[in-house]
Design a protein around this motif. Structure first.
Motif, short mmCIF file in Angstrom:
data_model
loop_
_atom_site.label_atom_id
_atom_site.label_comp_id
_atom_site.label_asym_id
_atom_site.label_seq_id
_atom_site.Cartn_x
_atom_site.Cartn_y
_atom_site.Cartn_z
N GLY A 47 35.19 47.16 49.81
CA GLY A 47 34.09 47.07 50.76
C GLY A 47 32.87 46.33 50.27
N ALA A 48 32.87 45.90 48.97
CA ALA A 48 31.67 45.27 48.43
C ALA A 48 32.03 44.08 47.54
CB ALA A 48 30.85 46.29 47.64
N PRO A 49 32.65 43.04 48.11
CA PRO A 49 33.09 41.92 47.28
C PRO A 49 31.96 40.94 46.96
CG PRO A 49 33.65 41.51 49.57
CD PRO A 49 33.05 42.90 49.52
N GLY A 50 32.15 40.20 45.88
CA GLY A 50 31.26 39.10 45.53
C GLY A 50 32.10 37.90 45.16
N THR A 51 31.99 36.80 45.90
CA THR A 51 32.92 35.70 45.74
C THR A 51 32.23 34.34 45.86
OG1 THR A 51 33.44 35.63 48.11
CG2 THR A 51 34.81 37.06 46.72
N ARG A 52 32.95 33.30 45.42
CA ARG A 52 32.52 31.91 45.61
C ARG A 52 33.74 31.09 45.97
NH1 ARG A 52 28.92 27.96 41.62
NH2 ARG A 52 30.06 26.05 42.06
N GLU A 53 33.62 30.26 46.98
CA GLU A 53 34.63 29.28 47.42
C GLU A 53 35.92 29.91 47.95
OE1 GLU A 53 33.65 26.30 47.83
OE2 GLU A 53 33.31 25.18 45.99
N THR A 54 35.89 31.19 48.29
CA THR A 54 37.13 31.79 48.78
C THR A 54 37.49 31.35 50.20
OG1 THR A 54 35.82 33.75 49.37
CG2 THR A 54 37.06 33.82 47.31
N LEU A 71 37.33 34.93 37.05
CA LEU A 71 36.93 36.33 37.14
C LEU A 71 35.75 36.51 36.20
CD1 LEU A 71 40.45 38.07 36.83
CD2 LEU A 71 39.32 37.23 38.90
N SER A 72 34.67 37.13 36.68
CA SER A 72 33.47 37.24 35.86
C SER A 72 32.78 38.58 36.03
CB SER A 72 32.48 36.12 36.21
OG SER A 72 31.29 36.23 35.44
N GLY A 73 32.15 39.03 34.96
CA GLY A 73 31.20 40.12 35.06
C GLY A 73 29.88 39.58 35.58
N GLY A 74 28.88 40.46 35.63
CA GLY A 74 27.54 39.99 35.94
C GLY A 74 27.08 40.10 37.36
N SER A 75 27.89 40.69 38.25
CA SER A 75 27.53 40.79 39.66
C SER A 75 27.15 39.40 40.19
CB SER A 75 26.40 41.81 39.84
OG SER A 75 26.18 42.09 41.20
N ALA A 76 26.13 39.30 41.01
CA ALA A 76 25.79 38.01 41.63
C ALA A 76 25.45 36.95 40.60
CB ALA A 76 24.61 38.20 42.59
N GLY A 108 36.02 31.87 42.72
CA GLY A 108 35.76 32.91 41.74
C GLY A 108 35.35 34.21 42.38
N ALA A 109 35.41 35.27 41.59
CA ALA A 109 35.01 36.61 42.05
C ALA A 109 34.33 37.33 40.89
CB ALA A 109 36.21 37.40 42.55
N ILE A 110 33.47 38.26 41.23
CA ILE A 110 32.69 38.97 40.22
C ILE A 110 32.84 40.48 40.34
CG2 ILE A 110 30.99 37.18 39.76
CD1 ILE A 110 30.11 40.02 42.13
N LEU A 111 32.53 41.16 39.24
CA LEU A 111 32.45 42.62 39.22
C LEU A 111 31.06 43.03 38.75
CD1 LEU A 111 32.63 43.45 35.97
CD2 LEU A 111 35.04 42.94 36.33
N PRO A 267 34.72 51.86 49.68
CA PRO A 267 33.60 51.09 50.23
C PRO A 267 32.68 50.52 49.16
CG PRO A 267 33.86 53.16 51.43
CD PRO A 267 34.75 53.24 50.22
N PHE A 268 32.73 51.09 47.94
CA PHE A 268 31.82 50.67 46.88
C PHE A 268 32.46 49.70 45.91
CE2 PHE A 268 30.70 55.18 47.88
CZ PHE A 268 29.63 54.87 48.70
N ASP A 269 33.76 49.48 46.01
CA ASP A 269 34.47 48.50 45.18
C ASP A 269 34.58 47.19 45.95
OD1 ASP A 269 35.81 49.89 42.69
OD2 ASP A 269 36.14 51.29 44.34
N GLY A 270 34.57 46.08 45.23
CA GLY A 270 34.82 44.78 45.85
C GLY A 270 36.23 44.30 45.57
N ASP A 271 37.19 45.21 45.58
CA ASP A 271 38.56 44.92 45.13
C ASP A 271 39.14 43.68 45.80
OD1 ASP A 271 38.33 47.15 43.58
OD2 ASP A 271 39.55 48.42 44.88
#
Length: 331
Positions: A47-54, A71-76, A108-111, A267-271
């Motif tokens: 429910g909380a993804p963070g992505t680029r170019e998807t 795949l990256s750490g660092g959130s936004a 890319g995607a972040i956690l 809802p709190f994961d951006g799986d």
């Protein structure tokens, strides 16, 4: 099915993985890069993804292949790691040709790992440099556990980490998974040491501990606040798939996440799962092979998640214990 030679996603010929991390930051980046562009798809269930170019990975879009996945750490802040990878690929002459310009295509995607005890007081975003360093380190072999995008990852009760696994199907096709495990849920049953993924373990790749006792009525203890989780993964194959079929491979792989983490897709994961297909092997059975590949992808991802937690190592300032520290040395 049997594991590939390395039991890593790089058992898929033509794929390499590079990783870079910063111990003080307690974060890092992992990059999957192909010897040539490859077909890719994506599916998000958290429910909380963070992505680029998807958006480029939808089957109806112009660009059908990518140069790398990040795949990256660092959130936004970690989304900028993709920029570092793009610059590195551009320097190497890689990219989608637009007139006389090469434009590397790198989703890319972040956690979220901003509250894991690392020093986040930087004055310049460190992730572009980490992305470029990870690309430069790409090879067939790479570390599991506390490395790359999983360097500062956590789960509900243990440290997370980078995991990988592979399998070779009877027909000769190879499937692999790469995952940064940073889940709201837990990878172990009832506090451990047994893993939820135990029914899918091959040999003793994460301890050979078998299955433990599980209370089906137990409710998860949600101790992580909103925005502090997300498990991001890549599954890959050497099969020749369309972008639509590759997207379906990503959908099927999410079953592996649900097998290995409880709860998952909250809802709190951006799986999120990316899928990659190099196209080296034609489908012998156009109807049955995609089904087999999807099952293999889910199995590989479940195993990779357990391996990421199993191989995590203790380090100063950790906010969660490593599996090895809590349950003893590996054989």
């Amino acid at each position: 099915m049997r594991p590939g030679r390395r039991n890593l996603i790089t058992d898929v010929d033509g794929l390499r993985v590079g990783q870079a991390q910063d111990a003080r930051l307690k974060s890092g980046v992992s990059v999957l890069v192909g010897a040539a562009p490859f077909v890719a798809g994506v599916h998000v269930m958290g429910g909380a993804p963070g992505t680029r170019e998807t958006d480029l990975l939808a089957p109806d879009k112009l660009v059908q292949e990518v140069d790398a996945l990040v795949l990256s750490g660092g959130s936004a802040f970690g989304l900028d790691a993709v920029g570092g990878v793009v610059e590195g690929l551009r320097t190497a002459g890689r990219g989608f040709a637009v007139g006389g310009v090469q434009v590397p295509i790198v989703p890319g995607a972040i956690l979220f790992d901003l509250l894991n005890g690392g020093d986040k007081g930087w004055t310049q975003n460190p992730y572009p440099a980490l992305g470029r360093a990870a690309l430069a380190a790409a090879g067939a072999d790479f570390a599991l556990g506390s490395a790359g995008a999983g360097y500062g990852a956590t789960t509900a009760d243990l440290k997370g980490g980078i995991g990988s696994a592979s399998v070779v199907l009877e027909g000769g096709m190879t499937v692999g998974a790469l995952v940064a495990v940073n889940a709201l849920g837990s990878a172990v049953m009832g506090g451990g040491p047994q893993f939820w993924a135990a029914p899918w373990e091959i040999g003793d790749e994460f301890g050979g501990l078998g299955t433990g006792a599980n209370d089906p009525g137990a409710e998860p203890a949600l101790e992580i606040g909103p925005g502090e989780a997300t498990t991001i993964a890549i599954v890959a194959t050497d099969a020749k798939l369309t972008q639509a079929q590759t997207t379906r491979l990503a959908v099927a792989a999410h079953d592996g996440m649900a097998r290995a983490l409880s709860p998952s897709h909250t809802p709190f994961d951006g799986d999120l799962v990316f899928a990659a297909a190099t196209g080296a092997r034609a489908l012998a059975d156009p109807a049955g092979d995609p089904l087999r590949l999807g099952h293999a992808a889910a199995t590989c991802l479940a195993r990779a998640i357990a391996r990421g937690v199993y191989h995590a190592r203790p380090e100063p300032g950790d906010t969660r214990p490593a599996w090895i520290a809590r349950f003893g040395p590996r054989d």
